[in-house]
Design a protein around this motif. Structure first.
Motif, mmCIF file in Angstrom:
data_model
loop_
_atom_site.group_PDB
_atom_site.id
_atom_site.type_symbol
_atom_site.label_atom_id
_atom_site.label_comp_id
_atom_site.label_asym_id
_atom_site.label_seq_id
_atom_site.Cartn_x
_atom_site.Cartn_y
_atom_site.Cartn_z
ATOM 1 N N TYR A 83 0.847 -1.191 0.000
ATOM 2 C CA TYR A 83 0.000 0.000 0.000
ATOM 3 C C TYR A 83 0.885 1.244 0.000
ATOM 4 O O TYR A 83 1.969 1.244 0.553
ATOM 5 N N GLY A 141 -13.565 6.321 -4.998
ATOM 6 C CA GLY A 141 -12.752 6.051 -6.179
ATOM 7 C C GLY A 141 -11.332 6.593 -6.066
ATOM 8 O O GLY A 141 -10.539 6.443 -6.975
ATOM 9 N N MET A 149 -9.046 5.595 -4.069
ATOM 10 C CA MET A 149 -8.097 4.512 -3.809
ATOM 11 C C MET A 149 -8.604 3.238 -4.480
ATOM 12 O O MET A 149 -9.804 2.992 -4.510
ATOM 13 N N SER A 150 -7.676 2.448 -4.953
ATOM 14 C CA SER A 150 -8.062 1.195 -5.593
ATOM 15 C C SER A 150 -8.043 0.024 -4.613
ATOM 16 O O SER A 150 -8.728 -0.966 -4.835
ATOM 17 N N ALA A 151 -7.267 0.138 -3.541
ATOM 18 C CA ALA A 151 -7.202 -0.931 -2.547
ATOM 19 C C ALA A 151 -6.817 -0.335 -1.210
ATOM 20 O O ALA A 151 -6.008 0.578 -1.136
#
Length: 69
Positions: free
Chosen positions: A36, A61, A63-65
């Motif tokens: 991360y 949206g 952050m993707s993970a």
């Protein structure tokens, strides 16, 4: 990360108002290497507020993970 090099931004300033609006406190936010890109430590008044914050960040949206602990 390349975008942050070209146009540095204080990401803590971006997320702090949302945390405080939910009654929490941001203790720190750091850029990191590894699985991360950001490590943040915040304190929320209860688990409902923590879950709401997690869902707000996830659905934005931005952050993707992410992982909460």
């Amino acid at each position: 990360m390349g975008a942050m090099v070209k146009n540095p931004q204080d990401r803590a300033a971006a997320v702090r108002p949302l945390i405080e609006k939910m009654g929490g406190k941001l203790h720190g936010l750091w850029l990191a290497f590894g699985e991360y890109d950001i490590v943040a430590i915040s304190e929320m008044p209860d688990s409902v507020s923590a879950a709401a914050f997690s869902m707000a960040i996830g659905s934005s949206g931005a952050m993707s993970a992410y992982r909460t602990t």
